[in-house]
Scaffold this active site. Sequence first.
Site, PDB file in Angstrom:
ATOM      1  N   TYR A 141      27.709 -61.154 -39.411  1.00  0.00           N
ATOM      2  CA  TYR A 141      27.607 -62.272 -38.556  1.00  0.00           C
ATOM      3  C   TYR A 141      28.313 -63.564 -38.712  1.00  0.00           C
ATOM      4  O   TYR A 141      28.397 -64.344 -37.802  1.00  0.00           O
ATOM      5  CB  TYR A 141      26.070 -62.480 -38.477  1.00  0.00           C
ATOM      6  CG  TYR A 141      25.042 -61.621 -38.075  1.00  0.00           C
ATOM      7  CD1 TYR A 141      25.378 -60.245 -37.645  1.00  0.00           C
ATOM      8  CD2 TYR A 141      23.688 -61.948 -37.215  1.00  0.00           C
ATOM      9  CE1 TYR A 141      24.527 -59.359 -36.883  1.00  0.00           C
ATOM     10  CE2 TYR A 141      23.204 -60.893 -36.735  1.00  0.00           C
ATOM     11  CZ  TYR A 141      23.557 -59.691 -36.362  1.00  0.00           C
ATOM     12  OH  TYR A 141      22.714 -58.884 -35.813  1.00  0.00           O
ATOM     13  N   LYS A 189      27.840 -48.816 -46.279  1.00  0.00           N
ATOM     14  CA  LYS A 189      28.681 -47.720 -45.538  1.00  0.00           C
ATOM     15  C   LYS A 189      29.948 -47.680 -46.641  1.00  0.00           C
ATOM     16  O   LYS A 189      31.223 -48.102 -46.360  1.00  0.00           O
ATOM     17  CB  LYS A 189      29.244 -48.178 -44.306  1.00  0.00           C
ATOM     18  CG  LYS A 189      30.102 -47.276 -43.559  1.00  0.00           C
ATOM     19  CD  LYS A 189      29.307 -46.183 -42.846  1.00  0.00           C
ATOM     20  CE  LYS A 189      30.170 -45.051 -42.375  1.00  0.00           C
ATOM     21  NZ  LYS A 189      29.439 -43.840 -41.887  1.00  0.00           N
ATOM     22  N   ASP A 221      24.492 -44.360 -41.647  1.00  0.00           N
ATOM     23  CA  ASP A 221      24.281 -43.463 -40.681  1.00  0.00           C
ATOM     24  C   ASP A 221      23.209 -42.269 -41.110  1.00  0.00           C
ATOM     25  O   ASP A 221      22.307 -42.119 -40.442  1.00  0.00           O
ATOM     26  CB  ASP A 221      25.577 -42.785 -40.487  1.00  0.00           C
ATOM     27  CG  ASP A 221      26.509 -42.240 -41.333  1.00  0.00           C
ATOM     28  OD1 ASP A 221      25.754 -42.572 -42.530  1.00  0.00           O
ATOM     29  OD2 ASP A 221      27.388 -41.879 -41.331  1.00  0.00           O
ATOM     30  N   ASP A 245      19.475 -55.296 -39.216  1.00  0.00           N
ATOM     31  CA  ASP A 245      18.992 -55.952 -37.919  1.00  0.00           C
ATOM     32  C   ASP A 245      18.738 -54.572 -37.210  1.00  0.00           C
ATOM     33  O   ASP A 245      17.763 -54.296 -36.601  1.00  0.00           O
ATOM     34  CB  ASP A 245      20.168 -56.542 -37.311  1.00  0.00           C
ATOM     35  CG  ASP A 245      19.818 -57.009 -35.919  1.00  0.00           C
ATOM     36  OD1 ASP A 245      18.541 -57.393 -35.478  1.00  0.00           O
ATOM     37  OD2 ASP A 245      20.579 -56.910 -34.819  1.00  0.00           O
ATOM     38  N   ASP A 249      14.998 -52.665 -35.972  1.00  0.00           N
ATOM     39  CA  ASP A 249      14.439 -52.374 -34.662  1.00  0.00           C
ATOM     40  C   ASP A 249      14.105 -50.804 -34.538  1.00  0.00           C
ATOM     41  O   ASP A 249      13.057 -50.472 -33.977  1.00  0.00           O
ATOM     42  CB  ASP A 249      15.561 -52.693 -33.616  1.00  0.00           C
ATOM     43  CG  ASP A 249      15.385 -53.965 -33.114  1.00  0.00           C
ATOM     44  OD1 ASP A 249      14.763 -54.871 -33.818  1.00  0.00           O
ATOM     45  OD2 ASP A 249      15.470 -54.390 -31.784  1.00  0.00           O
TER      46      ASP A 249
HETATM   47  C1  IPM Z   1      17.057 -60.690 -35.019  1.00  0.00           C
HETATM   48  C2  IPM Z   1      17.923 -60.945 -33.634  1.00  0.00           C
HETATM   49  C3  IPM Z   1      18.933 -61.660 -34.093  1.00  0.00           C
HETATM   50  C4  IPM Z   1      19.774 -61.139 -34.984  1.00  0.00           C
HETATM   51  C5  IPM Z   1      19.841 -62.083 -32.916  1.00  0.00           C
HETATM   52  C6  IPM Z   1      19.336 -62.692 -31.666  1.00  0.00           C
HETATM   53  C7  IPM Z   1      20.960 -63.133 -33.216  1.00  0.00           C
HETATM   54  O1  IPM Z   1      18.296 -59.580 -33.205  1.00  0.00           O
HETATM   55  O2  IPM Z   1      16.557 -61.697 -35.345  1.00  0.00           O
HETATM   56  O3  IPM Z   1      16.566 -59.591 -35.152  1.00  0.00           O
HETATM   57  O4  IPM Z   1      20.415 -60.104 -35.038  1.00  0.00           O
HETATM   58  O5  IPM Z   1      19.544 -61.511 -36.415  1.00  0.00           O
HETATM   59 MN    MN Z   2      17.308 -57.988 -33.930  1.00  0.00          MN
END
Ligand code: IPM
Ligand code: MN
Length: 366
Positions: A141, A189, A221, A245, A249
């Site tokens: 990032y 990785k 993976d 990240d 999710d």
């Molecule tokens: C999170 C979000 C952020 C990230 C984005 C919006 C920059 O997805 O906080 O998980 O990837 O860190």
């Molecule tokens: Mn996120």
Amino acid sequence: MEKQIVCLPGDGIGPEIMQSAKRILTTIGEYFHHQFTFNEYAIGGDSIERFGIPLTDETVEACKRADAVLLGAVGGPQWDTLPADIRPEKGLLKIRKDLMLFANLRPIKGFSPLLHASPLKEEIIKDSDILIVRELTSGLYFGKPSERRDGGNVVVDTLYYERHEIERIVEKAFQFAQMRRKHLTSVDKANVLESSKLWREIVNEKRNEYPDVKVDHLYVDAASMKLITNPSQFDVIVTENMFGDILSDEASVLTGSLGLLPSASVRSDSFGLYEPIHGSAPDIAGKGVANPIGMILSAAFMLRSSFQMEEEAQVIEEAVNETLLQGYHTPDLPLENGITVGTEQLTNIILGKLRAAKPIGYSRNV
Ligand code: IPM
Ligand code: MN
Ligand code: NAD
């Protein structure tokens, strides 16, 4: 205790869920005789509309003066065509960097009343209790260059790490593993990336300092597959910024909804920024149906981690659990026999549970 909290509601459902968290904290403050002061500042698209940039120095300075920061979410389609540097998301990355919050903690634990809300089988998820420790201020990032070349047809993003940045996040993860079930899984990785090879080397060096912690390495993976086929094998996961990240999710599926999960972004002192792991959910913004639980539990996380208010945090968590147990939920949770309510109503119900819980020790700080 007196605490100054900076609130950054942001965009989309951000302001809606922030309102819920503030109401919960105000009630907790009254019961436990704390004085929480909320100061609101702009971030993301909200800041772009007001000041032309996603994060102002004023907001950064206010966060630095605060005891802790609560953040809703940033972003939305109306800002998606802006140049990368002034997009809402840049404001979020910058506040994390400016406040030096290198560790993002994302606990993922199934809520017992919701075990049947996940698309995964109940027997797969029932014992899962995972802490994802995501590196937050470096990696893919933040590496430079990140740009388009040759008229936009050549692109480059850079995965950059310095040794000390990996060492400090790995140490943090070992420390959490020691406080939990003493099992650390490092996800990388290393079969492809140089950054991951160094990451793995550092984990192997550090493990000598934490002999009581069992260490596993997994490629990202395979880890993403195991996370949903056998989540109970994980205790603490430590990983690079973008891997973390994505995996978090994915892991939210274990709980039934992305809208349920809190996070803390921390460094080496007790300061922290607390935010749900989800985004601004533009598809449901303004409809009053956002799930406020990820935000409310982020507020509880703040009480526990930044203010050492363990009992207060637990009272909130119990009120949330109780609410779910009675079947109340927002529409993101596909519960067959539950009672579907909106953001404000769900918050009212949680507040009701907090009030009902009053006898269990509300005089500590009188
Ligand atoms: C999170 C979000 C952020 C990230 C984005 C919006 C920059 O997805 O906080 O998980 O990837 O860190
Ligand atoms: Mn996120
Ligand atoms: P998202 O997390 O906003 O939404 C993904 C899905 O989950 C949507 O269907 C949404 O309705 C649902 N959802 C998320 N939170 C919910 C909640 N509390 N209650 C009910 N449903 C919820 O991700 P996205 O759609 O990929 O991104 C939307 C915007 O948010 C983008 O601009 C993105 O950059 C931004 N974003 C911000 C953050 C952050 O501020 N930390 C995190 C992720 C995405």
